[in-house]
Write a protein that holds these residues in place. Structure first.
Motif: not given
Length: 354
Positions: A37-38, A34-35
């Motif tokens: 890709t964000s 998640n980190e």
């Protein structure tokens, strides 16, 4: 979290940090993905493609050369072009991806087998320009081989050795081994002995040691003296850079024929070195620092510990036929310490004694 400058699938597949992140963080760590890709929202699609493929391949792809990986990536990129054609079924895309994965894994398997065959006994002796004498043991018992310099080899069943004739050539003695053998080598500083086994070179001056080989591994166990080992591949690729690993009595080298990596540990049953005059049978309130020194002298195994922490510890004990590790267990329990084996050494840790 790093912001990637990579622009396409190939860049991500070749990015060491990205590959490591995918393989190391896949198990139950959704936060990492998640980190990452964000931090790179404009590259989510291509990152997902690269991640998907890397998970199919697994970490073994890192053993490929850049050229080999490029070949596999070319096939993968072709598969992506198939997917872009909306008239082609998605199933064809996955068939193409599967073919690409098989191509890369096939390269890995081929390379591994080629490397192992390259350093095999048969291949190695075929490249020796000097005449060789070969001795084989097809019996069920150990076979004693007397070498021209007075050294002896105890050749195990289903094993064989070859050595050069004359034995001493260019200030060295050379032996080629397949299987298992125990060497008792006559000391000759001017003409060290070299033993070649499945990609590992063992160098000695005068000592006794055991070598046991298989397709996947070579083990070198030192009984007396000192032995140096080095992967032959390191000699070929690193030139004069010294990557030899030195072994002393009761130390064991483990060489992987697949990875060409040597690790050092301690044999499971260390034996006392003859004629050391080290008394390890009786300790009467003796400082544990002196006890460790006596064990180190008797077995040749280095001990590492904080002398200041252990300064007030002492030992009262009687030993008879206990093994090395049985003695060590008793000693460390008595003083409330722990030990571990690291790089062929005994590492002792604890809070000390009052």
């Amino acid at each position: 979290m790093r912001k990637f400058n990579n622009s396409n699938l190939e860049d991500f597949l070749l990015d060491d940090e990205f590959r490591h992140g995918v393989w190391e963080n896949e198990k139950g760590n959704a936060m990492y993905w998640n980190e990452i890709t964000s931090s790179n929202p404009d590259k989510v699609n291509v990152m997902n493609q690269a991640r998907e493929l890397l998970l199919l391949l697994g970490p073994q792809v890192s053993s490929l050369t850049r050229q080999e990986l490029d070949s596999g990536i070319a096939a993968i990129l072709s598969a992506d072009k198939v997917r872009e054609n909306r008239f082609v079924l998605r199933k064809l895309h996955w068939l193409a991806i599967a073919a690409s994965v098989m191509l890369i894994l096939g390269i890995i398997v081929y390379r591994s087998k080629t490397e192992q065959n390259r350093y095999s006994y048969k291949e190695t002796i075929s490249k020796v320009s000097l005449p060789l004498t070969e001795v084989t043991n097809e019996t069920g018992d150990t076979k004693l081989v007397n070498l021209p310099d007075g050294s002896t080899v105890r050749l195990s069943p289903s094993s064989r050795i070859s050595y050069t004739v004359p034995f001493i050539q260019n200030k060295k003695r050379e032996i080629y081994l397949m299987g298992e053998a125990y060497f008792d080598i006559h000391k000759d500083i001017a003409n060290p002995l070299y033993v070649y086994t499945n990609g590992l070179l063992t160098r000695v001056v005068g000592t006794s040691f055991l070598i046991k080989t298989s397709k996947s591994e070579v083990k070198v166990l030192v009984r007396t003296g000192k032995v140096a080992v080095i992967p032959i591949k390191d000699i070929e690729t690193q030139g004069k850079k010294n990557t030899e690993i030195l072994l002393t009595p009761n130390q064991l080298a483990l060489f992987s024929t697949k990875d060409h990596v040597v690790s050092k540990t301690i044999t499971s049953a260390p034996l006392e070195i003859a004629n050391t005059r080290a008394d390890i049978s009786h300790f009467e309130n003796q400082p544990v620092i002196e006890v460790f020194s006596a064990l180190e002298k008797a077995y040749g195994i280095p001990f590492v510990y904080d002398r200041r922490v252990m300064a007030k510890c002492s030992l009262r004990a009687e030993f008879t036929n206990e093994s090395f590790f049985a003695k060590l267990d008793i000693i460390t329990r008595t003083i409330g310490a722990n030990y571990e084996i690291n790089d062929g050494k005994i590492i002792v840790s604890g809070k000390g004694c009052n």
